[in-house]
Design an enzyme around this catalytic site. Structure first.
Site, PDB file in Angstrom:
ATOM      1  N   ASN A  32      11.369  -8.726   7.151  1.00 27.24           N
ATOM      2  CA  ASN A  32      11.664  -8.500   8.343  1.00 27.24           C
ATOM      3  C   ASN A  32      11.031  -9.410   9.590  1.00 27.24           C
ATOM      4  O   ASN A  32      10.081  -9.585   9.499  1.00 27.24           O
ATOM      5  CB  ASN A  32      11.075  -7.008   8.406  1.00 27.24           C
TER       6      ASN A  32
ATOM      7  N   ILE B 101       0.937  -1.145  -0.129  1.00 28.84           N
ATOM      8  CA  ILE B 101       0.116  -0.054  -0.075  1.00 28.84           C
ATOM      9  C   ILE B 101       0.884   1.298   0.048  1.00 28.84           C
ATOM     10  O   ILE B 101       0.415   2.447  -0.449  1.00 28.84           O
ATOM     11  CB  ILE B 101      -1.153  -0.135   1.059  1.00 28.84           C
TER      12      ILE B 101
ATOM     13  N   HIS C 216       5.894 -12.240   5.831  1.00 27.61           N
ATOM     14  CA  HIS C 216       5.534 -11.613   4.354  1.00 27.61           C
ATOM     15  C   HIS C 216       7.045 -11.531   3.880  1.00 27.61           C
ATOM     16  O   HIS C 216       7.936 -10.976   4.642  1.00 27.61           O
ATOM     17  CB  HIS C 216       4.665 -10.494   4.439  1.00 27.61           C
TER      18      HIS C 216
END
Ligand code: 5GP
Length: 122
Positions: free
Chosen positions: A91, A34, A104
């Site tokens: 991360n 996003i 992710h």
């Protein structure tokens, strides 16, 4: 850390909030970030409930591990990033500033990404 089923990516997986979906299979869902950091910035998430790369690599089945990594490669190919190059990263935890507690992988591409990391104070 326990998995929180109310995290934003869990809601995307349940279709409770929209995403700009670009790939889906049995093991993985990919959609555009996003807040893209590069011209192409894609997130790939496993369908299973894993908090982070640590949780996923320790607890996912062989089929989930293999299926997910295959999907990462497929998404990069589909996005046309192979020839010019791309970077993927995950991360985990505080020091890496993981914001969303559903594992992710980010795929970055579409421009010269420079060196992998900037020098930082030790
Ligand atoms: P992290 O710091 O956890 O590795 O990265 C989380 C990423 O998720 C960030 O790049 C952020 O822009 C992205 N993100 C956060 N909320 C949403 C959302 O609702 N939809 C999408 N597509 N990306 C999101």
């Amino acid at each position: 850390m326990a998995y929180d089923p109310e995290n934003i990516f869990a809601k995307i997986l349940r279709d409770e909030i929209p995403c700009d979906k670009i790939y889906e299979d049995e093991h993985a869902l990919a959609f555009r970030d996003i807040n893209p950091q590069t011209p192409t910035h894609i997130l790939i998430i496993p369908k299973g409930a894993y908090v982070s790369s640590d949780d996923f690599t320790a607890n996912a089945s062989e089929a989930e591990l293999a299926g997910f990594l295959r999907a990462v490669g497929q998404v990069a190919r589909d996005a046309g990033l192979v020839e010019a190059g791309y970077r993927f990263l995950a991360n985990h935890g505080q020091d890496a500033h993981q914001e969303v507690a559903h594992f992710h992988i980010h795929i970055f591409g579409g421009k010269n990404l420079g060196r992998m990391i900037k020098p930082v104070d030790k």
